[in-house]
Design a protein around this motif. Structure first.
Motif, short mmCIF file in Angstrom:
data_model
loop_
_atom_site.label_atom_id
_atom_site.label_comp_id
_atom_site.label_asym_id
_atom_site.label_seq_id
_atom_site.Cartn_x
_atom_site.Cartn_y
_atom_site.Cartn_z
N ARG A 236 0.87 -1.18 0.00
CA ARG A 236 0.00 0.00 0.00
C ARG A 236 0.90 1.22 0.00
N ASN A 237 0.75 2.08 -0.99
CA ASN A 237 1.67 3.21 -1.18
C ASN A 237 1.04 4.51 -0.69
N VAL A 238 1.81 5.26 0.09
CA VAL A 238 1.37 6.55 0.63
C VAL A 238 2.32 7.63 0.13
N MET A 239 1.76 8.66 -0.50
CA MET A 239 2.57 9.77 -1.01
C MET A 239 2.84 10.75 0.13
N SER A 240 4.11 10.95 0.46
CA SER A 240 4.45 11.78 1.60
C SER A 240 5.74 12.53 1.31
N ILE A 241 6.35 13.06 2.37
CA ILE A 241 7.66 13.72 2.26
C ILE A 241 8.55 13.22 3.38
N ASP A 242 9.84 13.47 3.24
CA ASP A 242 10.82 12.99 4.21
C ASP A 242 11.38 14.16 5.02
N PRO A 243 10.96 14.34 6.28
CA PRO A 243 11.47 15.45 7.09
C PRO A 243 12.86 15.21 7.67
N THR A 244 13.42 14.00 7.50
CA THR A 244 14.77 13.76 7.99
C THR A 244 15.81 14.44 7.11
N ASP A 245 15.42 14.87 5.91
CA ASP A 245 16.26 15.67 5.03
C ASP A 245 15.69 17.08 5.02
N SER A 246 16.54 18.07 5.22
CA SER A 246 16.04 19.45 5.38
C SER A 246 15.41 20.03 4.12
N ILE A 247 15.58 19.37 2.97
CA ILE A 247 14.91 19.86 1.76
C ILE A 247 13.52 19.22 1.61
N THR A 248 13.15 18.32 2.51
CA THR A 248 11.88 17.58 2.50
C THR A 248 11.56 17.03 1.11
N PRO A 249 12.36 16.08 0.63
CA PRO A 249 12.08 15.51 -0.70
C PRO A 249 10.77 14.74 -0.72
N SER A 250 10.15 14.68 -1.88
CA SER A 250 8.90 13.93 -2.04
C SER A 250 9.22 12.45 -2.11
N ILE A 251 8.50 11.65 -1.32
CA ILE A 251 8.76 10.22 -1.28
C ILE A 251 7.45 9.44 -1.37
N VAL A 263 11.07 2.82 0.89
CA VAL A 263 10.81 4.22 0.58
C VAL A 263 11.40 4.51 -0.80
N LEU A 264 10.58 5.11 -1.66
CA LEU A 264 11.00 5.45 -3.01
C LEU A 264 10.86 6.96 -3.24
N PRO A 265 11.65 7.53 -4.13
CA PRO A 265 11.51 8.97 -4.43
C PRO A 265 10.33 9.23 -5.35
N ARG A 266 9.75 10.42 -5.22
CA ARG A 266 8.73 10.90 -6.16
C ARG A 266 9.27 12.12 -6.90
N LEU A 267 8.74 12.36 -8.06
CA LEU A 267 9.20 13.48 -8.87
C LEU A 267 8.75 14.81 -8.27
N HIS A 268 9.72 15.71 -8.07
CA HIS A 268 9.42 17.09 -7.67
C HIS A 268 10.56 17.95 -8.21
N GLU A 269 10.33 18.58 -9.33
CA GLU A 269 11.39 19.27 -10.05
C GLU A 269 12.05 20.36 -9.21
N GLU A 270 11.30 21.07 -8.39
CA GLU A 270 11.85 22.22 -7.67
C GLU A 270 12.58 21.82 -6.39
N VAL A 271 12.45 20.58 -5.98
CA VAL A 271 13.08 20.17 -4.72
C VAL A 271 14.13 19.09 -4.96
N ASN A 272 13.69 17.87 -5.24
CA ASN A 272 14.63 16.76 -5.32
C ASN A 272 14.70 16.13 -6.71
N GLU A 273 14.07 16.76 -7.71
CA GLU A 273 13.96 16.17 -9.05
C GLU A 273 13.38 14.76 -8.89
N GLU A 274 14.20 13.71 -9.03
CA GLU A 274 13.67 12.37 -8.73
C GLU A 274 14.69 11.54 -7.96
N TRP A 275 15.53 12.24 -7.18
CA TRP A 275 16.56 11.54 -6.40
C TRP A 275 16.30 11.72 -4.91
N ILE A 276 16.72 10.76 -4.12
CA ILE A 276 16.83 10.91 -2.67
C ILE A 276 18.13 10.26 -2.25
#
Length: 705
Positions: A236-251, A263-276
């Motif tokens: 079951r997949n939940v779209m969230s963010i990671d507060p352990t990284d100060s840029i809060t990448p989308s995960i 935990v997998l990365p989600r696309l967010h061009e202005e923050v983490n692109e698609e990397w964590i």
């Protein structure tokens, strides 16, 4: 050669903006595209799916899988869509019999040596090769020879390898060279004997190595900690963010039952692109270890007894009633959500305590103006700058995702990078200005050789590591940096540019500053009561021996070991909350699994405590506390939005003198920086394998410069 190709590509992209679009035909449908588009990009714009394995939009084109072949009118042979540019009037056919037969032939070759072990392959269910073979492959194969076998490689504790499955798409090689900046992977042999590996036997080391698994289109590289624990269709997949990284990448948090599986990365061009980075991806298994799941009170002999919530809150209320507000201190932890920070602020103020976030080694910043403590240029602004001056931050350890974006800007845009502080193993060309604060005073005087470069910059950017501002002379250092920014026109109102930036390490600190909490604390003061709200990273001398200490948090770490009363809190995957990242962007974290035992969301604990104390806070649910947040700071309920920054200076006068001391690395072990990662078995393995202090045989790979 790579840089030359990228410069040529950038030249054509720049010149193409001056040209008009051209018209091509995809399966008979006219499409208007830029003249520098490839056939694959034109097909994507037309909404036509073209299968591919080696192509990735963030990596250089290699054109070696041949799966994206299409038929082009008036051309005798089929062509690869990823490497062939469009031309005016080109007619592309992706559904012809010739294209179908050619793709089937390519798939037949790919499967000639590929093991048919899909039932036991951990990639099964989300494998590109499996999906595309069903759509484009033949029903039977004509190769009857023995399949080859390739020895598996040891890439470390995070990436499991089954190299017999490798189809030589070279995505992993290109990722390490272009994004991570470390030339550790390559190919050896030719034809049937081709292998991807590290030449000499060594582990693959990068803070971004987990992204290899996402890039691999087959099961050659898989997520080692996750392997064989679940199947994709069970999650079951939940779209969230990671507060352990100060840029809060989308995960994306994948759960099975009441447990996080990956935990997998989600696309967010202005923050983490698609990397964590690897800690974001793999440290979550620390949530199952050393967890606090019951209220505990320390007894006289040093042992702990378990309490109910009712009894624990009554004990706490009794201690609070004995103490005046002036003798209380509250410390906010690094992963706190805005809801918890606001509830903590309101409760402590009601008790007459204003010593909140009062760490002796806290960030010495004023919350009065947001542009004094945020990343004003935003993370994406790195690609707009032509000069970046990093002060007191080793970006490869402090923020690997930002470090990858800096490398991207240096290669593609020619970003000029200067650094004051430690520059060990950075992955791009840079100018090292020195390791001490004397380089700052030289820049301010204009005597440093880098001053002329700074003067010529059109869009200069200064990035200050928050750890520099935690020094005893943090305010004085910050004042000197702001004077440098003024002198060299880092803020340009006429160009809508604010290049003064602070890179925070903790989202809790940003949330506290956003609601007006600052670090004001008399070093000589000895409080009688201390409330640690998820705070674990502190110095022992910050807590007097005779103080009554309450720890509210998730793990039995430094905070809990010093506490007289422990209240179990929910982690970021066990509660819904909003978090503010280093550039002021507010993101929503979603609850993925239930909290263990008696653990509750932090703001709920504080709300219950306020009622026992007779100081009831005026909110009973998540919606009501967000109304309260809107009263304090309306921009904090605008999610995934960055409030426009100020283009004027609001400086703080110098307090004291700058110490002429070395700005050292503040992170000695990337894999263990907080309570969650310190409890993680996977991070312990990484620390053992990749930390030179522990593994004397490990030598970090020299990056590409």
């Amino acid at each position: 050669m790579l840089k030359l190709c990228q410069k040529i590509s950038r030249h054509f992209k720049t010149s193409s903006r001056l040209l008009n679009n051209i018209e091509v035909f995809v399966d008979g449908t006219p499409v208007s595209v830029a003249p520098d588009y490839s056939i694959l990009q034109a097909c994507q714009k037309a909404g036509v799916v073209v299968p591919h394995f080696c192509f990735h939009e963030r990596l250089a084109v290699s054109g070696n899988c041949r799966m994206c072949i299409v038929e082009i009118e008036k051309m005798p042979k089929v062509m690869t869509a990823c490497s062939m540019p469009v031309s005016p009037g080109m007619r592309i056919n992706t559904k012809s019999e010739k294209t179908y037969n050619a793709r089937g032939g390519v798939m037949e070759f790919l499967l000639a040596n590929h093991p048919l072990d899909c039932p036991i392959c951990d990639q099964g269910g989300e494998c590109d090769l499996q999906d595309q073979s069903a759509l484009y492959g033949y029903k039977i194969g004509r190769f009857m020879e023995y399949k080859r076998a390739v020895e598996d490689k040891n890439y470390g504790p995070l990436v499991a390898t089954v190299m017999t499955r490798c189809i030589h798409c070279t995505r992993c090689i290109r990722f390490y060279e272009e994004v991570a900046g470390i030339p550790i992977l390559g190919t050896t042999g030719r034809g049937r004997e081709t292998e991807v590996g590290t030449y000499v036997e060594k582990m693959v080391h990068s803070e971004l190595s987990g992204n290899l698994v996402d890039l691999c289109p087959v099961g050659a590289l898989t997520n080692a900690p996750y392997a064989f624990t679940a199947r994709p269709w069970e999650l079951r997949n939940v779209m969230s963010i990671d507060p352990t990284d100060s840029i809060t990448p989308s995960i994306e948090i994948s759960c099975k039952g009441g447990e996080v599986k990956r935990v997998l990365p989600r696309l967010h061009e202005e923050v983490n692109e698609e990397w964590i980075h690897d800690r974001s991806r793999h440290a979550f298994d620390g949530l199952k270890r050393q967890r606090l799941n019951a209220c505990l009170k320390k007894k006289a002999d040093g042992s702990y007894e378990e309490l109910t919530w009712k009894d624990a809150l009554e004990v706490l209320a009794e201690e609070v009633s004995k103490t005046s507000g002036n003798d209380m201190v509250g410390i906010i932890g690094e992963f706190m959500d805005v809801e918890a920070v606001v509830a903590f602020r309101d409760l402590m103020y009601k008790l007459g305590c204003e010593n909140i976030d009062a760490k002796k080694n806290g960030v010495k910043l004023s919350p009065d103006f947001r542009n004094n403590y945020l990343m004003n240029s935003r993370i994406s602004g790195i690609e707009e700058a032509d000069l970046l001056l990093v002060i007191g931050a080793n970006l490869r350890l402090d923020s690997p995702v930002i470090n990858a974006r800096v490398r991207k800007a240096t290669v593609l845009n020619g970003l000029n990078v200067g650094l004051i502080g430690t520059d060990d193993y950075l992955t791009y060309d840079h100018t090292h200005l020195g390791t001490s604060t004397s380089a700052l005073t030289d820049l301010l005087k204009g005597t440093h050789p880098f001053a002329k470069t700074l003067e010529k910059a059109k869009f200069p950017m200064i990035l200050v590591g928050a750890n520099v501002l935690k020094r005893e002379d943090g305010e004085a250092v910050n004042s000197v940096i702001q004077e440098i920014a003024k002198k060299y026109n880092v803020i340009k109102p006429e160009s809508n540019w604010n290049g003064y930036n602070v890179l925070h390490n903790e989202v809790g600190t940003v949330a506290a500053l956003e609601v007006g909490i600052t670090s004001e604390y008399d070093p000589k003061a000895k409080p009688k009561f201390m409330y640690l709200l998820g705070a674990d990273n502190f110095k022992p001398d910050e807590i007097p021996d005779d103080a009554f200490v309450v720890y509210q948090g998730t793990h039995g770490d430094e905070g809990a070991s010093r506490a007289n009363l422990i209240l179990p809190g929910a982690s970021y995957v066990e509660k819904s909350g909003s978090y503010v990242n280093t550039d002021g962007r507010v993101s929503l974290g979603k609850k993925a699994i239930p909290a263990p035992g008696q653990a509750k969301a932090d703001w709920e604990i504080l709300r219950a405590l306020s009622e026992v104390l007779g100081q009831t806070l005026p909110y009973d649910n998540l919606q009501e506390i967000r109304y309260r947040i809107a009263e304090l700071a309306p921009h904090l309920i605008k999610y995934d939005y960055v409030e426009p920054y100020s283009l004027s200076w609001h400086t703080v006068p110098v307090k004291g003198e700058v110490n002429k001391t070395v700005i050292s690395d503040f992170i000695d072990n990337f894999y263990m920086t907080d309570a969650i990662s310190r409890a993680s078995p996977t991070m312990a393995k990484c620390s053992e394998a990749f930390n030179p202090a522990r593994n004397t045989n490990f030598v970090p790979e020299v990056p590409i410069r």
